[in-house]
Design an enzyme around this catalytic site. Structure first.
Site, short mmCIF file in Angstrom:
data_model
loop_
_atom_site.label_atom_id
_atom_site.label_comp_id
_atom_site.label_asym_id
_atom_site.label_seq_id
_atom_site.Cartn_x
_atom_site.Cartn_y
_atom_site.Cartn_z
CB CYS A 1 63.55 -31.74 -1.55
SG CYS A 1 62.48 -30.47 -1.15
CE1 TYR A 2 57.43 -32.52 0.41
CE2 TYR A 2 57.39 -30.30 -0.50
CZ TYR A 2 57.25 -31.17 0.41
OH TYR A 2 56.92 -31.00 1.89
#
Lengths: 351, 351, 351, 351
Positions: free
Chosen positions: B155-156
């Site tokens: 996600c990051y």
């Protein structure tokens, strides 16, 4: 009759800068049969939608305009998300050719003196009142299909009536001793600036409000009384919960005769068998707002009370979806011949 | 080639009891071309989905089973939402005929020694590594279309790389001086029981964590280094934010040469023109997690710094959608010839 | 007799790694007459307090040890914040010279068969039960002052009984028709790892739980029955609210005879006149958890119901303060001759 | 000289209806040497404090009045919680005999043109500017003790400067390359009605704001420049976090010479040894806002960066306590000879 033309229905939204307006636009943007043709919001006229609701910044929609600038006759349907009082004035001016799905409170109460008492003004469109269908979809489908104007219920009445109407109508509970302890997320208070809904005031805290004086009480009483065949008062006690969306009512009822909580559950299960959106909580699941968030579901559970002769009925919805914009789309689908689930079949957003 | 058969693709989900699995099921339930044919979750095998995720209680899906009970050869595609380490072991056993969209970390890092160092075990499916396409959709479409196995980014990294890759590749910023201050909602930590993600611990508070030691750092560095043509370290400092969903990275970059923040904005606007999901924040809107919640959008903004020669690039996504399940569906759409937006066109849920 | 010696009371805390233990330490650290001499927490023995509760990292306190390592005879008072069941076993071993303020449930229920039924084990320290004073301070001061062992009430019973006991005792309400809709912050569920209290599960949502089956129900019934002079069942329906601290009960009561809500308010105002911590909400203020957060206050309001013959009584406390550690300190103050407000005079923390 | 008279100091609060005013009153109510003698709040004049802040409804304090109705000469000290701009006008009219602790921004910036640029008006009380002591307690004790007027720092500057000033002054870091990524709870935005701080807008979301344009930037730059002996720009990028209280800054610094993160930690530990409120986070604890909530503590940690030659310094405070009212009381204690911890020794409120 089903809509098989493939032609999109041109819709307008009045009150597009409020939360119910926004949620309607959110749903409309993915509805297979809607074209967003007009957005009216007087205080924000001239702005693109992105300025008012950045989360809708990439929706294909025209900029906001004043209501008087809209060519209503070019539209097929209008959703009205205005505050009560102002809604009726605009709706009264719309051409007959336009079907209206009103999410405001203006056409919910059939008794104009009750309306005047609770909403602080005389009703100015009483000629439309009689024809207005009460938009509690699962309990009024035929009237909604045929109506030109549908008055969608309030959020609290939706959650409450879906749980209680079948029980009252079947005389399984005592209609004169109904207590509704209601809990709502803060979005139910709207987007107007008020101190008590600031994050730092409403956050990390729970507050009762409008005890014995909330405008949804007479609406609930109207429908419960109709089902009971007698005028009753209903306790309705709302609380503000530190969450944005979600509404849950915990209803305390006295059982009629020798009925049991299991009887109530069975009656509800039978009544809602096959319904796409109203569901009995399966064993092991307690209805919680998380489980319906962002969806058009209503989840209901029935429980025995420790006090003999009493039962507890819990019902939960997303206040902005089944409690407002979602139910409005559901009614639209009926009125225009779409699948009843069109555009509102999304599953809940959890976590 | 577009999927015009009208036949549904039979999908399975491994790791169906975690948040990424749940969000995949949520999206799959409304996808026009998916049929949910198998749900595997070893610790919950035998339960209906409703027991594990009550919010998905009315989805048309089979009960959960152990992975070894699934007839994989009957499926067309498998989404894997298992934790890193366990994903590779199952994926290695799947028949060649099944396409795999892996949401775990197991096939993201190309260097096996880096993998071993950060994930604490030797990679056991190195033969699949080379063919695995890195699933950052907007930057790798051709490879994804052709791949049998797609390794969806963390996600990051998704939020960070969408913002920075075009700037690094065009040498508009100094790749060796990139600081990424990252903020994530708590769902990013998964559903496993840990004290720091209890409501009473994470609520009403902000905490940095894994400073200089988060597993997404080497993934970001791998891709930034590739774009820069040189091995670089990247500062990556995550913080836990008291919200369930949403992720935002504030990237501090040193401008190369005499470039300005406006140059960066222009480069990003050009790079993502026409993209359905990656958007530059319009003037007046600062990227905020609320504006992408529940959607597959990534919203990016570029700002001048007070320090001469520096700029600030902000990027936000929903960690479970564009950061995981949504991007996985987007890749699935490419792999199976659907419209890229199929099933993930929902607008953000706000408020 | 007032404590005028100026000598500090040596206290110990058992169960120092739970939330009630932590809040007791927080208050003790600023109490003018307490010296924290022992902290016991078996699973964390050997750690400094800072490791278990970083927010208490700078309190002057010894490290945590196993209960069996404590020299209890060197202490004057022990606060017990253990879970029910385990508390009684340790308390039974403490020397007579040590006064005990128990925040667990082990000595609240006077009937051992009720205890066994609700807590799943036989009571093993019945010899201490009779002498144990029920620690609802405002209703039992003389017994508390004289007691060696005080059983502090549960958090829900505290909020409920402070509101209802005077009304039931004065026969202003019908004791057999009391409905208590209760709402609690998540800290009430303790610090043990459970899925439903993860941030992503409990956040942005409201959930009923333990309907008709919560352990505080028999405790409330015990005290209401005693005041009523007859055995009654009480409806007690708790809900989990997305906030850490705070508890609010909305009590629905049937008025006895021709009494009115105003009568109830007058009776409560008279009963609690001069009390430092129990207050009637002034006109214009609805009791809300925010207004008592972090303090030892209980705030009560009485309202007329729309249903004739009914009234609504709302009561709110901080579950960890007046509902646990604060009331424990209040009882300690009585037992050791301090000002009753010593160490617990902090005003609420708002916002 | 210590205050040994036992006589209470008569204090007044201007701006008593804002959050900083409220927190000052909260602390004053339990301060051993303060008597609350006047509360001024023009828009709420005439109301009891309970009407404006129900959580303070039982504090012994006079009702709110207009500022012009206060007999300032009867007071010993005045705390000012007014918005910038209005504070200076009232403070200029106060009699010389009254000591002033200003929590507004009006006397923080020494350069009047900088003030005019950032606050949009000419400074109208420049004659008081020179004598105003900057109230960052740990760095300016002697001046504060001697001052008649103390300008308490902003919340962000407090957290930032406590962490960075010693490092800049000792030339351990490069003052011209400091990046401050700041995160604040919503109470930092005050109690005025603004859409972006409504619960439904700020909840469940994270938003950057005022990028490169926040008024605390010039204040931070003023003090960093002074310590560095050279004018520098500082990157200061604030974000709004969905919590009421708490502030955390993550500072990215370039190490000077061959210094290491450990050198920074050692320098801070030495600088703050013995300080009651400024603490280095012990090993194993990352500074988090939860750990200082409701207290006057500042918690600082230093970490090595993945990028060679860089380090990360994290600092957290409660924005309303050490960031405003608590530091104001700390300064009051210095000015009036009380123990520096008097009235602000409370431990943090967690959970």
């Amino acid at each position: 009759m089903p809509n098989t033309t493939g032609k999109k229905i041109k819709i307008g939204v009045i009150g597009a800068s409020g939360y119910t307006g926004a949620d309607l636009i959110r749903l409309a943007a993915c509805h297979p049969g809607m074209e967003i043709s007009a957005l009216a919001a007087n205080t924000h006229a001239g702005k693109p939608l992105a300025d008012v609701f950045p989360h809708l910044g990439f929706v294909d929609a025209p900029p906001l305009v004043k209501a008087e600038e809209v060519d209503w006759s070019s539209l097929d349907a209008v959703f009205c998300g205005l505050p009560h009082g102002t809604a009726q004035d605009i709706i009264a001016t719309l051409p007959e050719s336009v079907k209206v799905i009103d999410m405001s409170a203006d056409f919910r109460l059939k008794d104009t003196s009750t309306y005047a008492k609770w909403y602080g003004r005389e009703h100015a469109a009483t000629h439309l009142l009689e024809g207005a269908a009460y938009g509690l979809t699962e309990h009024n489908r035929e009237a909604i299909r045929a109506a030109r104007l549908v008055a969608c219920p309030g959020c609290y009445p939706t959650a409450t009536l879906l749980a209680l109407l079948p029980l009252v109508a079947a005389k399984l509970v005592d209609a004169s001793d109904i207590i509704v302890d209601a809990k709502s997320g803060v979005s139910g208070a709207g987007r107007s600036l008020k101190q008590n809904i600031l994050f730092s005031e409403a956050g990390e805290g729970l507050s009762p409000y409008a005890i014995a004086g909330h405008r949804h009480a007479p609406e609930i009483e109207q429908e419960i009384s109709k089902a009971a065949g007698a005028n009753v008062f209903v306790n309705f006690t709302p609380h503000l919960v530190p969450m944005s969306r979600g509404e849950l009512v915990t209803c305390y009822v006295r059982l009629a005769g020798s009925h049991t909580a299991a009887d109530l559950a069975a009656a509800l299960a039978e009544r809602y068998a096959g319904e796409p959106f109203v569901k009995l909580a399966p064993k092991g699941t307690l209805p919680s707002t998380q489980f319906v968030r962002g969806s058009n579901f209503c989840l209901i559970g029935v429980y025995a009370d420790r006090i003999p002769g009493r039962a507890i009925v819990v019902s939960t919805i997303d206040n902005l979806v089944k409690g407002s914009a979602g139910q409005a789309v559901q009614n639209f689908n009926l009125m225009f011949g779409f699948e009843e689930t069109a555009g509102i079949a999304q599953q809940p957003l959890f976590p």
